[in-house]
Design an enzyme around this catalytic site. Sequence first.
Site, PDB file in Angstrom:
ATOM      1  N   SER A  35       5.414   1.058  -6.087  1.00 28.75           N
ATOM      2  CA  SER A  35       6.238   1.741  -5.035  1.00 28.75           C
ATOM      3  C   SER A  35       7.737   1.926  -5.405  1.00 28.75           C
ATOM      4  O   SER A  35       8.371   2.576  -5.070  1.00 28.75           O
ATOM      5  CB  SER A  35       6.076   1.310  -3.671  1.00 28.75           C
ATOM      6  N   HIS A  62       1.186   7.344  -6.693  1.00 30.27           N
ATOM      7  CA  HIS A  62       1.691   6.741  -5.688  1.00 30.27           C
ATOM      8  C   HIS A  62       1.031   7.325  -4.484  1.00 30.27           C
ATOM      9  O   HIS A  62       1.239   8.196  -3.730  1.00 30.27           O
ATOM     10  CB  HIS A  62       3.185   7.090  -5.585  1.00 30.27           C
ATOM     11  N   GLU A  71       1.728  11.292  -4.702  1.00 32.53           N
ATOM     12  CA  GLU A  71       2.888  11.605  -5.355  1.00 32.53           C
ATOM     13  C   GLU A  71       2.738  11.284  -6.816  1.00 32.53           C
ATOM     14  O   GLU A  71       2.355   9.868  -7.136  1.00 32.53           O
ATOM     15  CB  GLU A  71       4.228  10.733  -4.920  1.00 32.53           C
ATOM     16  N   ASN A  93       9.999   7.652  -1.597  1.00 31.68           N
ATOM     17  CA  ASN A  93      10.893   6.766  -1.148  1.00 31.68           C
ATOM     18  C   ASN A  93      12.331   6.767  -1.211  1.00 31.68           C
ATOM     19  O   ASN A  93      13.166   6.174  -0.588  1.00 31.68           O
ATOM     20  CB  ASN A  93      10.354   5.208  -2.001  1.00 31.68           C
TER      21      ASN A  93
HETATM   22  N1  LIG Z   1       1.309  -1.360   0.817  1.00 35.53           N
HETATM   23  C1  LIG Z   1       1.826  -0.311   1.115  1.00 35.53           C
HETATM   24  O1  LIG Z   1       2.226   0.335   1.928  1.00 35.53           O
HETATM   25  C2  LIG Z   1       1.978   0.416  -0.330  1.00 35.53           C
HETATM   26  C3  LIG Z   1       2.180   1.874  -0.574  1.00 35.53           C
HETATM   27  C4  LIG Z   1       2.250   2.316  -1.674  1.00 35.53           C
HETATM   28  C5  LIG Z   1       2.402   1.357  -2.776  1.00 35.53           C
HETATM   29  N2  LIG Z   1       2.205   0.051  -2.523  1.00 35.53           N
HETATM   30  C6  LIG Z   1       2.128  -0.666  -4.001  1.00 35.53           C
HETATM   31  O2  LIG Z   1       0.620  -0.934  -4.200  1.00 35.53           O
HETATM   32  C7  LIG Z   1       0.388  -2.148  -4.879  1.00 35.53           C
HETATM   33  C8  LIG Z   1      -0.516  -3.182  -4.036  1.00 35.53           C
HETATM   34  O3  LIG Z   1       0.003  -3.288  -2.795  1.00 35.53           O
HETATM   35  P1  LIG Z   1      -1.006  -3.699  -1.543  1.00 35.53           P
HETATM   36  O4  LIG Z   1      -0.054  -3.617  -0.186  1.00 35.53           O
HETATM   37  O5  LIG Z   1      -2.242  -3.361  -1.828  1.00 35.53           O
HETATM   38  O6  LIG Z   1      -0.894  -5.417  -1.839  1.00 35.53           O
HETATM   39  P2  LIG Z   1      -2.190  -6.613  -1.263  1.00 35.53           P
HETATM   40  O7  LIG Z   1      -1.206  -7.782  -1.498  1.00 35.53           O
HETATM   41  O8  LIG Z   1      -2.506  -6.416  -0.170  1.00 35.53           O
HETATM   42  O9  LIG Z   1      -2.970  -6.679  -2.712  1.00 35.53           O
HETATM   43  C9  LIG Z   1      -3.012  -6.875  -3.805  1.00 35.53           C
HETATM   44  C10 LIG Z   1      -4.153  -7.340  -4.535  1.00 35.53           C
HETATM   45  O10 LIG Z   1      -3.979  -7.387  -5.777  1.00 35.53           O
HETATM   46  C11 LIG Z   1      -4.888  -8.753  -6.279  1.00 35.53           C
HETATM   47  N3  LIG Z   1      -4.334  -9.143  -7.333  1.00 35.53           N
HETATM   48  C12 LIG Z   1      -3.250  -9.879  -7.854  1.00 35.53           C
HETATM   49  N4  LIG Z   1      -3.122 -10.157  -8.998  1.00 35.53           N
HETATM   50  C13 LIG Z   1      -4.365  -9.385  -9.703  1.00 35.53           C
HETATM   51  C14 LIG Z   1      -4.966  -9.605 -10.868  1.00 35.53           C
HETATM   52  N5  LIG Z   1      -4.282 -10.171 -12.025  1.00 35.53           N
HETATM   53  N6  LIG Z   1      -6.213  -9.044 -11.236  1.00 35.53           N
HETATM   54  C15 LIG Z   1      -6.679  -8.428 -10.100  1.00 35.53           C
HETATM   55  N7  LIG Z   1      -6.261  -8.267  -8.912  1.00 35.53           N
HETATM   56  C16 LIG Z   1      -5.016  -8.865  -8.662  1.00 35.53           C
HETATM   57  C17 LIG Z   1      -4.730  -9.513  -5.297  1.00 35.53           C
HETATM   58  O11 LIG Z   1      -5.672 -10.504  -5.186  1.00 35.53           O
HETATM   59  C18 LIG Z   1      -4.843  -8.767  -4.059  1.00 35.53           C
HETATM   60  O12 LIG Z   1      -6.056  -8.442  -3.441  1.00 35.53           O
HETATM   61  C19 LIG Z   1       1.706  -2.794  -5.065  1.00 35.53           C
HETATM   62  O13 LIG Z   1       2.302  -2.427  -6.338  1.00 35.53           O
HETATM   63  C20 LIG Z   1       2.638  -2.148  -3.629  1.00 35.53           C
HETATM   64  O14 LIG Z   1       3.861  -1.954  -4.070  1.00 35.53           O
HETATM   65  C21 LIG Z   1       1.961  -0.509  -1.551  1.00 35.53           C
END
Ligand SMILES: NC(=O)c1ccc[n+]([C@@H]2O[C@H](COP(=O)([O-])OP(=O)(O)OC[C@H]3O[C@@H](n4cnc5c(N)ncnc54)[C@H](O)[C@@H]3O)[C@@H](O)[C@H]2O)c1
Length: 728
Positions: A447, A468, A480, A518
Amino acid sequence: MNANKKSAFSLQVSDNGIGWITIDVPGESQNTLRGEFVDEITALFDEIESNSGIKALILTSGKDDNFVAGADIAMLESIKTAQEATELALTGHKVFSRLENMNMPVVAAIHGACLGGGLELTLACSHRVCTDDRSTKLGLPEVQLGVLPGGGGTQRLPRLVGIASALDMMLTGRQLVAKQAKKLGLVDEVVPLANLRKAAEKIAIRQIGRKRRKISELKLELKPSSLLKLPELQKLVLETSSFGRNIIFDKALQTVNKKTHGNYPSPPKIIECVKVGMEEGFEAGMATEAKLFGELVVSPESEQLMNIFFATTELKKDSGVESDAKPQNIARVGVLGGGLMGAGIAFVTADKAGKPVRIKDMNSEGINHALKYCWEIYRKRIKRKRISINHASKRFAAISGTTDYSGFKRVNLVVEAVFEDLDLKQKMVKEIEENCHEDVIFATNTSSIPISDIASASQRPERVVGLHYFSPVDKMPLLEIIKSDKTSDEVIATCVEFGRQQGKTVIVVRDGAGFYVNRILAPYMNEAGQLVAESVAVDRLDKALVNAGFPVGPMTLLDEVGIDVATKVAPILEEAFGSRMAPPAMFDKLKSDDRKGRKNGRGFYRYDVKGSKPVDESIYLALGIQPGNTMDDSTIVQRCLLMMVNEAVRCLEDGIIRNVRDGDIGAIFGIGFPPFLGGPFRYIDSIGAQEIVKQMEMLEKIHGERFKPAQLLVEKAEAGEKFYPSKD
Ligand SMILES: NC(=O)c1ccc[n+]([C@@H]2O[C@H](COP(=O)([O-])OP(=O)(O)OC[C@H]3O[C@@H](n4cnc5c(N)ncnc54)[C@H](O)[C@@H]3O)[C@@H](O)[C@H]2O)c1
């Protein structure tokens, strides 16, 4: 009629006296109704009435997958005056009423989309039969364009299905599948496509010589059969008395006002049409419908909603690149991380795009979370009867999980959704390049991290791209796509196509801190935080922006997204753009008070109570604030909105967005910028750049440099220009 011109309506009379009318608008993939067809239809009706051999009529479509998708929206948009639109509605009324008054059965044989004017056409028929195909959808979606059903829908639909159900359909624009339409009594029969013509014919033959059924003459009455089920009985008792109907109308109006905050004029007008029709009769209802339709078609709200419709239609055809690069086929998809985002991305890939997905997480909890998350969505859909268990199980089976890279050799595209950490994301790039085919596309859902930083760890940076998604992925419509300087056009074109298959509206933007969505959200949120710091109460602030048309208030949004997430992104933007993006000092205080929002039950609102959440009053103490600032709502809205709008202009200036259309669609579908305002650029155009600059300069004097108008905005103001070209 010009003999060479292929007509949209054709008639074939079979030996058994059935006249088959086929609707097939030449040169179009979809049938839509246009004013210019009136002469054709009139001539067709003359022909039918002069042919005594015709005993019944059946209406069918010449298209494979749609009946009639509605009125032609380009025709509606070109209308200049309310009078013109009212006359169009009155002409439609005449045509439909002539069909309804034909002294013979008329059966609509429906397959595919039967919406708006298309459904109204079938309501002027005596009977309706439709296919059980998934493409068959029936509805009156006019409200979504800021207008109302102007072809008699507000009068015939309630007479056929009851007031409450008709209002529900017209006020939400909800589209019904065949089963739901049958249950409501909207169609008489549901059959497989192969039987459609036969079934329609059977009804027609059965009805020949019987009294013609006319929906306009139907009365809402208590029939013995309706006394069987209590909810239906209650509904009818209400609907058959004037007192009861008023209760329904008042309740509908209340619900509508709560939802629209008075920003959309069409829902109350729909209610008014039905009310007049029920209290004063069919003809009075039709006259009101035509008059109010006229007023709505030329309303500014409808103009903006139609603009959005055209922009999204245009985007569906946009490859996302200037070159003629073609999308590559994506057969299998990998997802890294089974957290909130990874699970959602896997779901839309399997469910909407219909592609097998392999999720890799570092532990089995992550996989379990993703599988559970996906099944939970299906469970809810099964419960609501929107999908069968069989169907859900089949789609769910396309999602599998692994804690190593088994199965990744065959994927064409990997979407990375691991923690927001540059080193980790770069490690993912390397692992994918080691474990996958060399053609694989590496897409990151970061993000805030620049795509080029992630791509710098890649041996094939041209195959690294940003995808995104927004949370929750299965509900949020926008994707996006972020192109770094090195991302190839082929990769972009492939991802645009892939996003569309996932059911997303896709915009392509250039790499840069915050990308587009964002980046414009941040100054809006910062300003909201600033207002709280100036002692505006949290709930007052949120309410002011919800009343202005945003889906949720900024503080509610902060709690939902996570205050910890926002405090991580804010410094990145400040570093990139300087002090105008500086978050208010309160973010630090929230952090040290361990306030992460809903996820840890500590935010601006309380999460330990059921129902509507009150403000967590202890937040004021933590921030050292005494709420009570009585600033006008309009000032609150103006300050937040202008920060967002101005940043959108800077994004255009910097080439982050490709054009103003993408800027408007990104803001509406990614953030929930009020659709009736048309998006940041349409908003500026409607108010005038000069006026916006004037307002910003006034705020700049009071609050400082963050309100400095963007250079391009000043240029537009000085030249007296708009962002969009004029339509004339
Ligand atoms: N949450 C939101 O609203 C949102 C919106 C847009 C983008 N994002 C982006 O999406 C990404 C994930 O966010 P999220 O909210 O799903 O996070 P989250 O913490 O819910 O999930 C992350 C997952 O990644 C796994 N993980 C970590 N290291 C790993 C590895 N080496 N190999 C495989 N899996 C691994 C973790 O075990 C976990 O299940 C981030 O980059 C975040 O910035 C989040």
